[in-house]
Scaffold this active site. Structure first.
Site, short mmCIF file in Angstrom:
data_model
loop_
_atom_site.label_atom_id
_atom_site.label_comp_id
_atom_site.label_asym_id
_atom_site.label_seq_id
_atom_site.Cartn_x
_atom_site.Cartn_y
_atom_site.Cartn_z
N ARG A 67 -12.91 -25.83 -18.19
CA ARG A 67 -13.23 -25.23 -16.89
C ARG A 67 -13.60 -26.29 -15.86
O ARG A 67 -13.41 -26.08 -14.66
CB ARG A 67 -14.38 -24.23 -17.05
CG ARG A 67 -13.99 -22.91 -17.69
CD ARG A 67 -15.12 -21.92 -17.63
NE ARG A 67 -14.71 -20.59 -18.07
CZ ARG A 67 -15.37 -19.48 -17.79
NH1 ARG A 67 -16.49 -19.54 -17.08
NH2 ARG A 67 -14.94 -18.30 -18.21
N ASP A 128 -7.88 -19.59 -11.68
CA ASP A 128 -7.95 -21.05 -11.49
C ASP A 128 -9.05 -21.38 -10.48
O ASP A 128 -9.16 -20.74 -9.43
CB ASP A 128 -6.60 -21.56 -10.99
CG ASP A 128 -6.38 -23.03 -11.28
OD1 ASP A 128 -7.38 -23.77 -11.32
OD2 ASP A 128 -5.22 -23.43 -11.47
N ILE A 129 -9.84 -22.39 -10.79
CA ILE A 129 -10.91 -22.83 -9.89
C ILE A 129 -10.61 -24.23 -9.35
O ILE A 129 -10.57 -24.47 -8.15
CB ILE A 129 -12.28 -22.84 -10.60
CG1 ILE A 129 -12.60 -21.44 -11.13
CG2 ILE A 129 -13.38 -23.33 -9.65
CD1 ILE A 129 -12.68 -20.36 -10.09
N LYS A 140 -6.36 -29.85 3.70
CA LYS A 140 -7.24 -30.23 4.81
C LYS A 140 -6.98 -31.66 5.25
O LYS A 140 -6.97 -31.96 6.45
CB LYS A 140 -8.71 -30.07 4.39
CG LYS A 140 -9.68 -30.52 5.48
CD LYS A 140 -11.11 -30.17 5.15
CE LYS A 140 -12.03 -30.60 6.29
NZ LYS A 140 -13.42 -30.15 6.10
N TYR A 217 17.21 -9.14 13.27
CA TYR A 217 16.32 -8.57 14.28
C TYR A 217 15.63 -7.35 13.68
O TYR A 217 15.88 -7.00 12.52
CB TYR A 217 17.08 -8.20 15.57
CG TYR A 217 18.30 -7.32 15.38
CD1 TYR A 217 18.18 -5.93 15.26
CD2 TYR A 217 19.58 -7.88 15.35
CE1 TYR A 217 19.30 -5.13 15.10
CE2 TYR A 217 20.70 -7.07 15.19
CZ TYR A 217 20.55 -5.70 15.06
OH TYR A 217 21.65 -4.91 14.90
N HIS A 276 18.84 7.53 9.53
CA HIS A 276 17.63 7.31 10.34
C HIS A 276 16.37 7.74 9.61
O HIS A 276 15.51 8.44 10.15
CB HIS A 276 17.75 7.99 11.70
CG HIS A 276 18.85 7.44 12.54
ND1 HIS A 276 18.87 6.14 12.99
CD2 HIS A 276 19.99 8.02 13.01
CE1 HIS A 276 19.97 5.93 13.70
NE2 HIS A 276 20.68 7.04 13.71
N ARG A 438 7.43 23.91 14.29
CA ARG A 438 8.00 24.26 12.99
C ARG A 438 9.13 25.28 13.13
O ARG A 438 10.12 25.23 12.39
CB ARG A 438 6.90 24.80 12.07
CG ARG A 438 7.31 24.94 10.62
CD ARG A 438 6.09 25.00 9.73
NE ARG A 438 5.30 23.78 9.86
CZ ARG A 438 5.57 22.63 9.23
NH1 ARG A 438 6.60 22.55 8.40
NH2 ARG A 438 4.82 21.57 9.39
N ASP A 478 6.77 33.39 13.15
CA ASP A 478 8.10 33.17 13.74
C ASP A 478 8.95 32.19 12.94
O ASP A 478 10.17 32.35 12.82
CB ASP A 478 7.98 32.74 15.20
CG ASP A 478 7.10 31.51 15.40
OD1 ASP A 478 6.57 30.97 14.41
OD2 ASP A 478 6.92 31.10 16.57
#
Length: 524
Positions: A67, A128-129, A140, A217, A276, A438, A478
């Protein structure tokens, strides 16, 4: 930022050893000292390449079952020390810290360990450390150090070293890739931990994706777009192999995903045609060829230029029929050689083979962006069985009506709200999608049923004698009355309206059978 930096000392410690021995041989040939650990050091040494164990370099042994082996000043000081800062160089010299110019690290295979269902403790041990710490340190200090996190980067770095050293532009680009890799790694760990704790929506949600392709695109030519993989491995467009055809567009991918997720709902041979992002024809049959005929009959006009999805190995008989219609994409789990040959004549048609079907019942999270954030929800994996339905009318559905009602309600899940589906004999015969009212969806679906009948040379609309499914309750009678007028004989809907009694009374008056699901399928 310093340009063209040679490598005098490199630290190589990788789980994926693809190309690492050849790269080490190249570095040694350039006169670089190679530091390494564990299995990487063993592989390099076995190839006869000089390599120095990190513990020998640091004077500190590996401890705690490995470790701790690189979490020491001699490693991180060698990576982080600025070569253009006199005080850094003085301190490095004072403490016997040698500069490290290249770090090649890919991480313990945490994602793969989780994917194979390993026990909790095995997953923990594959976090993983030291690796992420070295990667972040090197990234960095990329002004002076080059960091590699993927075997695919080895050749590019080698090419630059052959002409005098790594460039500032390359080091900066690899540093960005390094931070993206550790971010994705941490996101995978975070998501796994949340799952272990039963937190569906944790306080902080980390997501990551891997670029599959940059698209020409987006939905429109003035929009930019790309396709990312989330690492879930869910069968579909993410796992698909493109056998032939033009490059897939943003809209192709979106529509194809909608078609394939819909067709996976069915156990019998099934075909879904999408236009679509909405199904315009869905059918089951004894064969794919039979299902294709029924799906196409629902709306042959909209099917032109659409997307076709099937839930079986695609055979030649079905492929020959599909190839006769202008189609953008065909997606299937697999395809016979003869089916592939049938499509080969259509050079622009994209044929995708996924290797499997998505599980409609599998849990998962789906996202949608909004201004300033995003919405997250569980995937709509709801499915209603016959014994969960509540008969609310005087007449109960017949056995045949019940089969069609369940079929139609499955289709409903994949049609934009407000959704109305007419179905008969395991096939859609009219679809109304995405309307603000609807009743308008009911009327549009009925009208399409009539147009499809005319195209088929029939005297009566396809919806005559069909069943109708609604993705949400009928707020007024309806919508149901419009369905009855179109010739529907049975209705499936969630129920739950303040006017349910009025709608039930209207169904009884029309002689319709109606069942409530108690579950709705809005799809916005």
């Amino acid at each position: 930022m310093t340009d063209r930096i040679p490598v005098r000392r490199a630290l190589l410690s990788v789980s994926d050893k693809t190309g690492i021995v050849e790269f080490a041989r190249f570095l040694a040939g350039q006169g670089a000292e190679i530091l390494s650990t564990g299995g990487t050091a063993a592989a390099i040494r076995a190839a006869g390449i000089p390599v120095k164990d990190v513990s020998a370099h640091t004077g500190f042994p590996e401890i705690l079952e490995g470790r701790v082996k690189t979490l020491v000043p001699q490693v991180h000081g060698g990576i982080l020390g600025r070569r253009d800062a006199a005080d850094h160089l003085a301190q490095m010299d004072e403490h016997g810290i040698a500069p490290i110019d290249l770090v090649a690290v890919n991480l313990y295979p945490f994602e793969a360990t989780v994917a194979k269902g390993a026990p909790f403790e095995d997953c923990i041990e594959n976090i993983d450390i030291g690796g992420p710490a070295m990667i972040r340190s090197a990234a960095k200090n990329h002004a002076h150090v080059v960091v590699l996190t993927d075997a695919a980067q080895l050749d590019e770095v080698r090419a630059e070293l052959e002409v005098g050293g790594t460039s500032a532009a390359l080091r900066r680009r690899l540093a960005a890739a390094a931070y993206a890799r550790t971010a994705a790694y941490d996101a995978a760990i975070s998501q796994w931990f949340s799952l272990q704790l039963g937190e569906e929506f944790p306080q902080r949600l980390a997501c990551a994706g891997v670029l599959r392709q940059t698209l020409r695109y987006g939905e429109n030519p003035h929009q930019r777009a790309a396709f990312y993989l989330d690492g879930s491995g869910r069968p579909g467009i993410a796992t698909a192999r493109q056998v032939q055809g033009k490059e897939l567009s943003f809209n192709n991918l979106n529509d194809t995903d909608a078609a394939f997720e819909c067709v996976a709902e069915f156990e019998r041979p099934a075909v879904v045609i999408v236009k679509h992002a909405n199904p315009c024809g869905v059918a089951e049959g004894a064969t794919l060829s039979e299902a294709w005929d029924a799906a196409l009959r629902c709306d042959p006009v909209s099917a032109f230029g659409g997307i076709i999805a099937v839930n079986r190995r695609l055979d030649a008989a079905a492929a020959e029929k599909m190839a006769s219609l202008f189609t953008e994409v065909v997606i299937a789990p697999e395809a016979d050689d003869a089916a592939i040959a049938a499509f080969a004549r259509k050079k622009n048609l994209r044929l995708l083979l996924t290797g499997g079907l998505p599980d409609p019942a599998a849990p998962g999270t789906v996202f949608r962006s909004v201004s300033g954030g995003f919405l997250a929800q569980s995937r709509d994996s709801g499915r209603i069985a016959a014994d969960a339905l509540k008969v609310v009318t005087k007449r109960a559905p017949t056995e045949a009506e019940m089969r069609d009602l369940l079929f139609a309600f499955r289709v409903c899940k994949h049609v934009k709200s407000n959704a109305i589906i007419y179905a008969k004999d395991g096939a859609t015969v009219g679809i109304g999608a995405g309307q603000m009212s609807r009743v308008d969806s009911s009327r549009i679906a009925a009208w399409k049923s009539g147009e499809a009948a005319k195209a088929a040379g029939l005297d009566t609309p396809l919806a005559q004698g069909s069943v109708v499914a609604s993705d949400a309750f009928f707020p007024f009678a309806d919508g149901l009355q419009a369905a009855a007028a179109a010739g529907a004989t049975a209705v499936i809907q969630p129920g739950g309206s303040m006017r349910d009694n009025e709608v039930i009374a209207a169904a009884d008056e029309a002689g319709l059978a109606m069942v409530f699901t108690g579950m709705r399928h809005f799809r916005h």
